[in-house]
Scaffold this motif. Structure first.
Motif, PDB file in Angstrom:
ATOM      1  N   SER A   1       0.776  -0.942  -0.023  1.00  0.00           N
ATOM      2  CA  SER A   1      -0.057  -0.239   0.186  1.00  0.00           C
ATOM      3  C   SER A   1       0.809   1.213   0.028  1.00  0.00           C
ATOM      4  O   SER A   1       2.014   1.260   0.430  1.00  0.00           O
ATOM      5  CB  SER A   1      -1.055   0.038   1.256  1.00  0.00           C
TER       6      SER A   1
ATOM      7  N   ARG B   1       0.907   4.673   1.579  1.00  0.00           N
ATOM      8  CA  ARG B   1       0.308   5.213   2.899  1.00  0.00           C
ATOM      9  C   ARG B   1       0.273   6.894   2.846  1.00  0.00           C
ATOM     10  O   ARG B   1      -0.536   7.190   3.169  1.00  0.00           O
ATOM     11  CB  ARG B   1       0.853   4.869   4.045  1.00  0.00           C
TER      12      ARG B   1
ATOM     13  N   PHE C   1      -3.644   1.002  -3.059  1.00  0.00           N
ATOM     14  CA  PHE C   1      -3.308  -0.650  -2.706  1.00  0.00           C
ATOM     15  C   PHE C   1      -3.069  -1.196  -4.007  1.00  0.00           C
ATOM     16  O   PHE C   1      -3.443  -0.871  -5.176  1.00  0.00           O
ATOM     17  CB  PHE C   1      -4.631  -1.389  -2.006  1.00  0.00           C
TER      18      PHE C   1
ATOM     19  N   GLU D   1      -1.172  -1.221  -9.438  1.00  0.00           N
ATOM     20  CA  GLU D   1      -2.218  -0.342  -8.495  1.00  0.00           C
ATOM     21  C   GLU D   1      -3.727  -1.208  -8.801  1.00  0.00           C
ATOM     22  O   GLU D   1      -4.067  -1.428  -9.874  1.00  0.00           O
ATOM     23  CB  GLU D   1      -2.112   1.111  -8.546  1.00  0.00           C
TER      24      GLU D   1
ATOM     25  N   TYR E   1      -4.059  -9.246   2.699  1.00  0.00           N
ATOM     26  CA  TYR E   1      -3.390  -8.496   1.482  1.00  0.00           C
ATOM     27  C   TYR E   1      -2.191  -9.549   1.267  1.00  0.00           C
ATOM     28  O   TYR E   1      -1.017  -9.131   1.930  1.00  0.00           O
ATOM     29  CB  TYR E   1      -2.770  -7.238   1.971  1.00  0.00           C
TER      30      TYR E   1
END
Length: 161
Positions: free
Chosen positions: A54, A56, A63, A106, A134
């Motif tokens: 990810s 942030r 993600f 992505e 994930y």
């Protein structure tokens, strides 16, 4: 000393032993060569990996998956299945050709975007290392020797064909 006729003579025994030794050596060489070929084939295949990440710093959070080809050759027909937000994504990440390097793919609105080089993304990508929600679930790909490979969620490699 008289040898029985069924025992043959010394040159025959020496020849038989030499042929037996040569045959055994041939089998050992073939096994060693097969093991070396398998090691070489697996050497390139083991240089392909992928993991969920990810960003942030992105707003909203971004993600995706990083796909890393650490070999000096390309991989072909790459297919990667991943889980993001606890759900397996319906479509796989695919590459017809995956050159050497690290690429970020992505996930936007449930669809995979085109891959960009990870450093081209320009932000810090954080890997998920402590969650099952994930992760990459499986990979399939062909190496430059035209051998098909598959890898499970733990990246255990198996020849697929």
């Amino acid at each position: 000393m008289n040898w029985p006729t069924w025992a043959g003579d010394i040159p025959t025994w020496i020849t038989t032993a030499a042929v037996g030794f040569a045959g055994a050596q041939l089998l050992v060489d073939r096994r060693r060569r097969a093991a070396e070929e398998n090691r070489e084939a697996k050497a390139q295949a083991s240089k392909l990996s992928a993991w969920a990440v990810s960003d942030r710093n992105a707003v909203p959070l971004a993600f995706g998956v990083v796909v890393s080809n650490r070999s000096v050759s390309t991989f072909h027909n790459v297919s990667i299945v991943a889980k993001i937000h606890q759900k397996q994504i319906a479509s796989a990440i695919t590459f017809e050709v995956l050159p050497p390097g690290e690429f970020f793919v992505e996930l936007v609105n449930g669809e995979w975007e085109f891959a960009v080089e990870a450093n081209e993304h320009g932000r810090m990508l954080r890997p998920y290392t402590r969650t099952e929600g994930y992760r990459v679930l499986s990979m399939g790909f062909t190496d430059n020797l035209d051998q098909r490979w598959s890898a499970d969620a733990h990246l255990v490699l198996r020849r697929a064909g």
